[in-house]
Design a protein around this motif. Structure first.
Motif, PDB file in Angstrom:
ATOM      1  N   ALA A  86       0.823  -1.213   0.000  1.00 15.59           N
ATOM      2  CA  ALA A  86       0.000   0.000   0.000  1.00 15.59           C
ATOM      3  C   ALA A  86       0.857   1.263   0.000  1.00 15.59           C
ATOM      4  O   ALA A  86       0.419   2.322  -0.454  1.00 15.59           O
ATOM      5  CB  ALA A  86      -0.930  -0.004   1.215  1.00 15.59           C
ATOM      6  N   ALA A  87       2.101   1.139   0.491  1.00 19.16           N
ATOM      7  CA  ALA A  87       3.022   2.276   0.489  1.00 19.16           C
ATOM      8  C   ALA A  87       3.787   2.385  -0.829  1.00 19.16           C
ATOM      9  O   ALA A  87       4.638   3.272  -0.984  1.00 19.16           O
ATOM     10  CB  ALA A  87       4.015   2.144   1.650  1.00 19.16           C
ATOM     11  N   GLY A  88       3.494   1.485  -1.778  1.00 20.71           N
ATOM     12  CA  GLY A  88       4.135   1.560  -3.087  1.00 20.71           C
ATOM     13  C   GLY A  88       5.488   0.895  -3.158  1.00 20.71           C
ATOM     14  O   GLY A  88       6.267   1.169  -4.077  1.00 20.71           O
ATOM     15  N   LEU A  89       5.796  -0.008  -2.204  1.00 22.36           N
ATOM     16  CA  LEU A  89       7.117  -0.633  -2.153  1.00 22.36           C
ATOM     17  C   LEU A  89       7.218  -1.904  -2.978  1.00 22.36           C
ATOM     18  O   LEU A  89       8.289  -2.510  -3.037  1.00 22.36           O
ATOM     19  CB  LEU A  89       7.492  -0.932  -0.698  1.00 22.36           C
ATOM     20  N   GLY A  90       6.135  -2.331  -3.595  1.00 23.93           N
ATOM     21  CA  GLY A  90       6.186  -3.531  -4.403  1.00 23.93           C
ATOM     22  C   GLY A  90       4.832  -4.204  -4.454  1.00 23.93           C
ATOM     23  O   GLY A  90       3.803  -3.609  -4.116  1.00 23.93           O
ATOM     24  N   ALA A  91       4.837  -5.468  -4.895  1.00 25.51           N
ATOM     25  CA  ALA A  91       3.605  -6.254  -4.987  1.00 25.51           C
ATOM     26  C   ALA A  91       3.630  -7.343  -3.925  1.00 25.51           C
ATOM     27  O   ALA A  91       4.640  -8.033  -3.753  1.00 25.51           O
ATOM     28  CB  ALA A  91       3.470  -6.878  -6.373  1.00 25.51           C
ATOM     29  N   SER A  92       2.533  -7.495  -3.236  1.00 28.05           N
ATOM     30  CA  SER A  92       2.427  -8.521  -2.200  1.00 28.05           C
ATOM     31  C   SER A  92       1.444  -9.597  -2.625  1.00 28.05           C
ATOM     32  O   SER A  92       0.408  -9.307  -3.208  1.00 28.05           O
ATOM     33  CB  SER A  92       1.958  -7.900  -0.876  1.00 28.05           C
ATOM     34  N   MET A  93       1.785 -10.848  -2.350  1.00 28.80           N
ATOM     35  CA  MET A  93       0.808 -11.909  -2.499  1.00 28.80           C
ATOM     36  C   MET A  93      -0.137 -11.807  -1.301  1.00 28.80           C
ATOM     37  O   MET A  93       0.303 -11.563  -0.179  1.00 28.80           O
ATOM     38  CB  MET A  93       1.499 -13.278  -2.511  1.00 28.80           C
ATOM     39  N   ALA A  94      -1.437 -11.977  -1.542  1.00 30.91           N
ATOM     40  CA  ALA A  94      -2.388 -11.804  -0.449  1.00 30.91           C
ATOM     41  C   ALA A  94      -3.624 -12.649  -0.665  1.00 30.91           C
ATOM     42  O   ALA A  94      -3.984 -12.981  -1.796  1.00 30.91           O
ATOM     43  CB  ALA A  94      -2.793 -10.334  -0.309  1.00 30.91           C
ATOM     44  N   SER A  95      -4.249 -12.988   0.439  1.00 27.00           N
ATOM     45  CA  SER A  95      -5.578 -13.591   0.392  1.00 27.00           C
ATOM     46  C   SER A  95      -6.586 -12.485   0.104  1.00 27.00           C
ATOM     47  O   SER A  95      -6.431 -11.346   0.555  1.00 27.00           O
ATOM     48  CB  SER A  95      -5.900 -14.243   1.742  1.00 27.00           C
ATOM     49  N   VAL A  96      -7.642 -12.811  -0.637  1.00 24.27           N
ATOM     50  CA  VAL A  96      -8.658 -11.807  -0.933  1.00 24.27           C
ATOM     51  C   VAL A  96      -9.284 -11.277   0.363  1.00 24.27           C
ATOM     52  O   VAL A  96      -9.694 -10.110   0.433  1.00 24.27           O
ATOM     53  CB  VAL A  96      -9.737 -12.388  -1.872  1.00 24.27           C
ATOM     54  N   LEU A  97      -9.338 -12.108   1.403  1.00 24.50           N
ATOM     55  CA  LEU A  97      -9.910 -11.659   2.668  1.00 24.50           C
ATOM     56  C   LEU A  97      -9.030 -10.606   3.346  1.00 24.50           C
ATOM     57  O   LEU A  97      -9.517  -9.812   4.139  1.00 24.50           O
ATOM     58  CB  LEU A  97     -10.091 -12.849   3.621  1.00 24.50           C
ATOM     59  N   MET A  98      -7.732 -10.612   3.032  1.00 18.60           N
ATOM     60  CA  MET A  98      -6.815  -9.691   3.690  1.00 18.60           C
ATOM     61  C   MET A  98      -6.845  -8.288   3.092  1.00 18.60           C
ATOM     62  O   MET A  98      -6.426  -7.330   3.737  1.00 18.60           O
ATOM     63  CB  MET A  98      -5.378 -10.222   3.599  1.00 18.60           C
ATOM     64  N   VAL A  99      -7.316  -8.172   1.860  1.00 16.16           N
ATOM     65  CA  VAL A  99      -7.188  -6.884   1.160  1.00 16.16           C
ATOM     66  C   VAL A  99      -8.515  -6.376   0.613  1.00 16.16           C
ATOM     67  O   VAL A  99      -8.528  -5.446  -0.188  1.00 16.16           O
ATOM     68  CB  VAL A  99      -6.164  -7.002   0.000  1.00 16.16           C
ATOM     69  N   GLN A 100      -9.621  -6.946   1.053  1.00 12.02           N
ATOM     70  CA  GLN A 100     -10.907  -6.567   0.480  1.00 12.02           C
ATOM     71  C   GLN A 100     -11.194  -5.080   0.633  1.00 12.02           C
ATOM     72  O   GLN A 100     -11.652  -4.421  -0.299  1.00 12.02           O
ATOM     73  CB  GLN A 100     -12.027  -7.392   1.118  1.00 12.02           C
ATOM     74  N   ASP A 101     -10.909  -4.539   1.806  1.00 14.18           N
ATOM     75  CA  ASP A 101     -11.197  -3.123   2.034  1.00 14.18           C
ATOM     76  C   ASP A 101     -10.307  -2.226   1.181  1.00 14.18           C
ATOM     77  O   ASP A 101     -10.765  -1.211   0.644  1.00 14.18           O
ATOM     78  CB  ASP A 101     -11.026  -2.786   3.520  1.00 14.18           C
TER      79      ASP A 101
END
Length: 296
Positions: free
Chosen positions: A224-239
């Protein structure tokens, strides 16, 4: 005769179980000397040695074995009874152990809805992942991904399937338009997440730099700070997806794992655990359905 203090029997029991004053001291959060003194005082009080001491080690003798056969089950039953009494005293409270990132990014923001639906049931949250000892943790239920073996004694109910995918800021994706060249943010708690996703998608990140963080929560914050791409669960980033803070350029893919609600006994024995299962199952499936257009 007057029995020695219960503390002495307790220290002896832990020492007998671990076969080490040092390990017993760590479990009891005291010094090695304190354990040794308590055991020696017990031996002096009953007039019988309980351990053989040789080569800087301790070994139960026949008398010690006989006593441990009584005190071992006694303290296990005592601990179990105390936990049961504590649970009875808070029978309107449900203690939920949940994986930290799911707890922070998904569960906590939805707790007001839980309290509105169950106003007489108080939820206490413990952030923890992996194997769980229900007796020692005091948890009633645990939310876990099925990436470890939890044994036949634990009951498990599927909540939802796991969907994973890369996320980054819109500007980061606009600049690169591909993963090659974007720093890949990795979590120590799920070190193979990127490899699993690439295998499922037949994708490659080329020569992208890999940056490791302790937890998924930190990876998502870094993305979110623009430092790269993170692998994530959809539940972790829905908001974050909903607000546009992050984008998921490849959508999300099922990785074959699932989230489960674990309990130490059948759910029909506990109305509050059943209520939580019904609520969280509906919430998780609704969350995934709401973002279905991005799932692949």
């Amino acid at each position: 005769m007057k029995l020695p203090a219960l503390t002495a029997f307790h220290f002896f029991t832990v020492a007998a179980r671990t076969q080490s004053f040092v390990h017993a001291a760590r479990q009891l959060h005291v010094t090695h000397g304190a354990v040794s003194r308590q055991v020696r005082q017990l031996e002096e009080a009953i007039g019988v040695e309980l351990f053989e001491r040789r080569n800087r080690g301790i070994f139960l003798n026949d008398a010690g074995t006989l006593l441990y056969e009584l005190t071992g089950p006694f303290f296990e039953q005592l601990e179990g009874t105390v936990v049961k009494l504590q649970r009875e005293s808070r029978k309107e409270t449900i203690v939920v152990s949940c994986e930290p990132t799911i707890a922070m990014k998904w569960l906590i923001p939805r707790l007001p809805e839980f309290h509105a639906a169950h106003p007489t049931l108080q939820l206490q949250l413990l952030a923890a992942g992996g194997p769980i000892d229900f007796l020692r943790s005091g948890a009633d239920v645990a939310v876990r991904r099925d990436d470890f073996y939890w044994g036949d004694s634990i009951q498990a109910q599927t909540l939802c399937e796991e969907w994973i995918g890369p996320v980054c800021t819109p500007s980061c994706w606009e600049e690169h338009q591909q993963l090659d060249g974007i720093p890949l943010l990795r979590s120590k708690t799920r070190p193979q997440a990127w490899e699993d996703w690439m295998r499922l998608r037949g994708a490659s990140a080329g020569s992208s730099m890999k940056v490791e963080y302790e937890h998924f929560y930190l990876c998502i914050q870094a993305a979110a700070a623009g430092l790269g791409a993170s692998m994530a669960s959809v539940l972790m980033v829905q908001d974050e997806l909903r607000t546009g803070q992050l984008v998921a350029p490849f959508g999300f893919t099922r990785d074959g794992s699932r989230y489960c609600l674990l309990t130490p006994k059948p759910l029909h024995e506990s109305a509050k655990c059943r209520a939580f299962l019904d609520w969280i199952t509906d919430q998780m499936r609704t969350s995934i359905r709401d973002i279905q257009c991005t799932l692949e």
